[in-house]
Design a protein around this motif. Sequence first.
Motif, short mmCIF file in Angstrom:
data_model
loop_
_atom_site.label_atom_id
_atom_site.label_comp_id
_atom_site.label_asym_id
_atom_site.label_seq_id
_atom_site.Cartn_x
_atom_site.Cartn_y
_atom_site.Cartn_z
N ASN A 115 0.82 -1.21 0.00
CA ASN A 115 0.00 0.00 0.00
C ASN A 115 0.85 1.25 0.00
OD1 ASN A 115 -2.54 -1.18 -0.10
ND2 ASN A 115 -2.70 -1.35 2.11
N ARG A 116 1.92 1.27 0.80
CA ARG A 116 2.81 2.43 0.83
C ARG A 116 3.48 2.63 -0.52
NH1 ARG A 116 4.21 0.20 5.72
NH2 ARG A 116 6.11 -0.66 4.84
N LEU A 117 3.95 1.56 -1.10
CA LEU A 117 4.64 1.64 -2.39
C LEU A 117 3.70 2.13 -3.47
CD1 LEU A 117 7.15 1.13 -4.12
CD2 LEU A 117 6.36 -1.20 -4.41
N LEU A 118 2.52 1.56 -3.52
CA LEU A 118 1.56 1.95 -4.55
C LEU A 118 1.09 3.38 -4.35
CD1 LEU A 118 -0.47 -1.34 -4.83
CD2 LEU A 118 1.28 -0.49 -6.40
N ASP A 154 2.82 5.78 -2.92
CA ASP A 154 3.94 6.64 -3.31
C ASP A 154 4.00 6.79 -4.81
OD1 ASP A 154 4.65 6.96 -0.66
OD2 ASP A 154 6.41 5.65 -0.76
N ASP A 155 3.81 5.69 -5.54
CA ASP A 155 3.84 5.76 -7.00
C ASP A 155 2.70 6.63 -7.54
OD1 ASP A 155 6.08 4.20 -7.19
OD2 ASP A 155 5.00 2.37 -7.70
N ALA A 156 1.52 6.51 -6.95
CA ALA A 156 0.39 7.31 -7.40
C ALA A 156 0.64 8.79 -7.18
CB ALA A 156 -0.89 6.87 -6.69
N VAL A 157 1.19 9.13 -6.02
CA VAL A 157 1.49 10.53 -5.72
C VAL A 157 2.58 11.05 -6.65
CG1 VAL A 157 2.46 12.08 -3.96
CG2 VAL A 157 0.73 10.40 -3.32
N ALA A 158 3.61 10.25 -6.88
CA ALA A 158 4.68 10.67 -7.78
C ALA A 158 4.15 10.91 -9.19
CB ALA A 158 5.79 9.62 -7.80
N GLN A 159 3.28 10.04 -9.67
CA GLN A 159 2.72 10.22 -11.01
C GLN A 159 1.86 11.48 -11.06
OE1 GLN A 159 3.48 8.49 -13.88
NE2 GLN A 159 2.42 10.25 -14.74
#
Length: 68
Positions: free
Chosen positions: A37-40, A42-47
């Motif tokens: 959940n943290r990784l996903l 983080d990826d969503a926020v970065a995108q």
Amino acid sequence: MTLRLTPEQDRALTLLAGAQGSSKHEAAVRAIVAAANRLLADDAVAQLARDVIPGHADLESRIRRARG
């Protein structure tokens, strides 16, 4: 699936399970889900930042170095 742990990792998992009041299996499952959940997230926020903030690549690079 078999999870092979070092004695230190097993001790950490035992402590985690005790703190959660759960089995080691459930503690491992929870840890995996939380990490995903943290990784996903983080990826969503970065995108989103790449799409919205001009020059985000430089900012993202500086943040990653600071986390480092």
